[in-house]
Motif scaffolding. Structure first.
Motif, PDB file in Angstrom:
ATOM      1  N   GLN A 199       9.792  -5.153 -11.615  1.00 24.94           N
ATOM      2  CA  GLN A 199      10.607  -3.973 -11.880  1.00 24.94           C
ATOM      3  C   GLN A 199      11.260  -3.425 -10.615  1.00 24.94           C
ATOM      4  O   GLN A 199      12.029  -2.465 -10.677  1.00 24.94           O
ATOM      5  N   GLY A 200      10.946  -4.024  -9.474  1.00 25.09           N
ATOM      6  CA  GLY A 200      11.522  -3.591  -8.212  1.00 25.09           C
ATOM      7  C   GLY A 200      10.523  -2.826  -7.367  1.00 25.09           C
ATOM      8  O   GLY A 200       9.728  -2.043  -7.894  1.00 25.09           O
ATOM      9  N   LEU A 201      10.550  -3.058  -6.055  1.00 24.64           N
ATOM     10  CA  LEU A 201       9.655  -2.348  -5.143  1.00 24.64           C
ATOM     11  C   LEU A 201       9.919  -0.854  -5.223  1.00 24.64           C
ATOM     12  O   LEU A 201      11.084  -0.408  -5.210  1.00 24.64           O
ATOM     13  N   PHE A 202       8.824  -0.068  -5.341  1.00 24.18           N
ATOM     14  CA  PHE A 202       8.865   1.388  -5.494  1.00 24.18           C
ATOM     15  C   PHE A 202       9.373   1.822  -6.877  1.00 24.18           C
ATOM     16  O   PHE A 202       9.683   2.990  -7.069  1.00 24.18           O
ATOM     17  N   ASN A 203       9.433   0.898  -7.829  1.00 21.81           N
ATOM     18  CA  ASN A 203       9.960   1.228  -9.153  1.00 21.81           C
ATOM     19  C   ASN A 203       9.022   0.877 -10.305  1.00 21.81           C
ATOM     20  O   ASN A 203       9.415   0.989 -11.466  1.00 21.81           O
ATOM     21  N   GLY A 204       7.807   0.435 -10.007  1.00 22.85           N
ATOM     22  CA  GLY A 204       6.876   0.084 -11.076  1.00 22.85           C
ATOM     23  C   GLY A 204       6.462   1.310 -11.879  1.00 22.85           C
ATOM     24  O   GLY A 204       6.072   2.336 -11.301  1.00 22.85           O
ATOM     25  N   ASN A 205       6.552   1.238 -13.183  1.00 23.92           N
ATOM     26  CA  ASN A 205       6.247   2.390 -14.035  1.00 23.92           C
ATOM     27  C   ASN A 205       4.828   2.905 -13.826  1.00 23.92           C
ATOM     28  O   ASN A 205       4.611   4.100 -13.597  1.00 23.92           O
ATOM     29  N   ARG A 206       3.856   2.018 -13.934  1.00 25.67           N
ATOM     30  CA  ARG A 206       2.467   2.438 -13.783  1.00 25.67           C
ATOM     31  C   ARG A 206       2.113   2.707 -12.325  1.00 25.67           C
ATOM     32  O   ARG A 206       1.383   3.658 -12.023  1.00 25.67           O
ATOM     33  N   THR A 207       2.607   1.876 -11.431  1.00 29.25           N
ATOM     34  CA  THR A 207       2.281   2.048 -10.018  1.00 29.25           C
ATOM     35  C   THR A 207       2.805   3.377  -9.484  1.00 29.25           C
ATOM     36  O   THR A 207       2.087   4.120  -8.800  1.00 29.25           O
ATOM     37  N   GLN A 208       4.047   3.702  -9.787  1.00 26.66           N
ATOM     38  CA  GLN A 208       4.649   4.916  -9.250  1.00 26.66           C
ATOM     39  C   GLN A 208       4.145   6.188  -9.929  1.00 26.66           C
ATOM     40  O   GLN A 208       4.320   7.291  -9.402  1.00 26.66           O
ATOM     41  N   SER A 209       3.500   6.037 -11.074  1.00 25.50           N
ATOM     42  CA  SER A 209       2.889   7.205 -11.715  1.00 25.50           C
ATOM     43  C   SER A 209       1.420   7.350 -11.341  1.00 25.50           C
ATOM     44  O   SER A 209       0.778   8.337 -11.700  1.00 25.50           O
ATOM     45  N   GLY A 210       0.892   6.343 -10.651  1.00 24.61           N
ATOM     46  CA  GLY A 210      -0.509   6.386 -10.228  1.00 24.61           C
ATOM     47  C   GLY A 210      -1.489   6.190 -11.359  1.00 24.61           C
ATOM     48  O   GLY A 210      -2.641   6.631 -11.283  1.00 24.61           O
ATOM     49  N   SER A 211      -1.076   5.519 -12.420  1.00 22.56           N
ATOM     50  CA  SER A 211      -1.929   5.364 -13.600  1.00 22.56           C
ATOM     51  C   SER A 211      -2.828   4.137 -13.547  1.00 22.56           C
ATOM     52  O   SER A 211      -3.654   3.944 -14.435  1.00 22.56           O
TER      53      SER A 211
ATOM     54  N   ILE B  19       0.843  -1.204   0.000  1.00 26.01           N
ATOM     55  CA  ILE B  19       0.000   0.000   0.000  1.00 26.01           C
ATOM     56  C   ILE B  19       0.876   1.252   0.000  1.00 26.01           C
ATOM     57  O   ILE B  19       0.584   2.232  -0.685  1.00 26.01           O
ATOM     58  N   TYR B  20       1.950   1.197   0.778  1.00 25.44           N
ATOM     59  CA  TYR B  20       2.882   2.338   0.786  1.00 25.44           C
ATOM     60  C   TYR B  20       3.444   2.575  -0.616  1.00 25.44           C
ATOM     61  O   TYR B  20       3.525   3.721  -1.078  1.00 25.44           O
ATOM     62  N   SER B  21       3.819   1.504  -1.287  1.00 26.23           N
ATOM     63  CA  SER B  21       4.352   1.643  -2.640  1.00 26.23           C
ATOM     64  C   SER B  21       3.295   2.181  -3.596  1.00 26.23           C
ATOM     65  O   SER B  21       3.580   3.031  -4.442  1.00 26.23           O
ATOM     66  N   ALA B  22       2.046   1.709  -3.451  1.00 26.66           N
ATOM     67  CA  ALA B  22       0.974   2.108  -4.374  1.00 26.66           C
ATOM     68  C   ALA B  22       0.485   3.528  -4.134  1.00 26.66           C
ATOM     69  O   ALA B  22      -0.138   4.130  -5.024  1.00 26.66           O
TER      70      ALA B  22
END
Length: 400
Positions: free
Chosen positions: A267-279, A47-50
């Motif tokens: 892609q690594g925790l805290f490094n997901g392209n879509r997850t870290q952009s909130g898309s 959840i923190y990562s998302a």
């Protein structure tokens, strides 16, 4: 001397309190609790990562507080004697109905899908999903009803047995769906009923008739073009992933793309392209499995599935070792509730189930969901502590 007496009384109370706490801890199923805590901590990290892209720390605070409250509730529910509780079945049944009806009051609020499935009280910092709470009492009442039919009436194969138990299930599921519009949780009541009835020794002909009738009615409505609107679109997306790619299929398509892009190790925790952009849509709730797949890959998804299956297996193990019939059914009911929620949530993310708003147990964000799951599993822990009935007055007249 009076001071000495007061000091001695205080020490005595302290010792008794310590003994009581130790007894509660020793009697509870610590293996089940450990598995749940491990899954919850994993979920908090995801959840923190998302939610990291918008610096939303409130969700982490709520989820952590829910975990701590859930542990306390777990121990508290573990000490409840089901036989004493079931003697107040009328109050429990009335609570179920009234709690669902609260959704029609000003306390009822709608979610992103338009379903009125949440209660927001001014004195609570989070919303409450009535389905999460009623699911627990439903399992208790259904287990007791099946026990009464089997032990007192010696009748689980007749039409009357199917009418009583099926009527209870359809009544709760139907009332909840009509009031809230939330098909996902309404379906959960039906799925829990199927598993608990099957394990109880219900006549298979009634189960097959009910399931077959529901499937037949759905196919007829589909082929005759009677199923239209939102639900038609949701199911059509499953059958044809190219259907409405910019509308109904948009969320699920992006979820599958994120899940697949993680490949083996992610892609690594805290490094997901879509997850870290909130898309990703609802990437901390409904689609957290997709977010997990993007960042941790197949390995991470497999790890959490093993955790979830271990919790379910532990519920089944405790149920298998229960000599008391009702407690055994409660354990199987809890296992089935978790199992179907995991199956439906992951099925949504991989594109084989329609999107119906069910979260991944103990992983997805949701304070009331976490606390209610710990409460439900507290019943399993109680069955572990008291595997057989201690009361001679085991049965009271069931409701119909």
């Amino acid at each position: 001397e009076m001071l000495r007496s007061l000091v001695g009384s205080e020490m005595c109370i302290r010792d008794r309190l310590k003994e009581t706490i130790l007894e509660i801890i020793q009697q509870a199923d610590l293996i089940l609790l450990g598995l749940c805590c491990a899954a919850s901590v994993f979920g908090i990290a995801m959840i923190y990562s998302a939610t990291r892209y918008n610096n939303d720390n409130r969700k982490i605070i709520v989820q952590t507080a829910a975990l701590l409250i859930g542990i306390v509730v777990y121990f508290g529910i573990s000490m409840i004697d089901l036989e004493m509780l079931i003697k107040r079945w009328k109050w429990i049944a009335a609570f179920d109905v009234l709690f669902i009806l609260l959704l029609k009051t000003p306390f009822g609020v709608s979610d992103d899908t338009g379903n009125t499935a949440w209660l927001k009280f001014p004195f609570l910092p989070v919303s409450i999903g009535p389905a999460e709470v009623v699911k627990i009492t439903f399992i208790i009442l259904l287990a007791w009803q099946l026990q009464w039919l089997r032990e007192e009436k010696r009748d689980l194969r007749s039409f009357s047995a199917a009418f009583y138990v099926g009527g209870h299930t359809l009544g709760i599921a139907g009332l909840y769906f009509v009031i809230s519009g939330d098909m996902g949780n309404a379906l959960m009541f039906l799925l829990i009923f199927v598993v608990m009835s099957f394990v109880a020794g219900f006549a298979l002909r009634w189960i097959f008739l009910g399931v077959g009738g529901a499937v037949g009615a759905f196919l007829a409505a589909w082929n005759l073009g009677l199923l239209r609107g939102d639900w038609y679109d949701r199911i059509k997306v499953i059958l044809d992933h190219s259907y409405q790619p910019e509308k109904k299929g948009f969320q699920q398509t992006r979820g599958m793309l994120a899940l697949g892009s993680g490949k083996l190790t992610g892609q690594g925790l805290f490094n997901g392209n879509r997850t870290q952009s909130g898309s990703l849509f609802a990437q901390h709730t409904d689609y957290i499995f997709s977010s997990m797949g993007e960042e941790l890959g197949f390995v991470g998804c497999l790890a959490i599935m093993i955790m979830e299956m271990a919790i379910i297996a532990r519920c089944i193990y405790v149920g298998m070792h229960c000599q008391d019939y009702m407690r055994r059914l409660v354990c199987y009911g809890a296992a089935s509730a978790l199992m179907f929620q995991v199956m439906i949530n992951t099925g949504m993310c991989i594109g084989v189930m329609p999107v119906i708003g069910l979260t991944l147990p103990l992983i997805s964000y949701g304070g009331s969901s976490v606390v209610s799951i710990y409460a439900m599993l507290g019943l399993v822990s109680g069955a572990h502590a008291r595997p057989q009935s201690l009361s001679h007055e085991r049965y009271v007249q069931p409701y119909r």
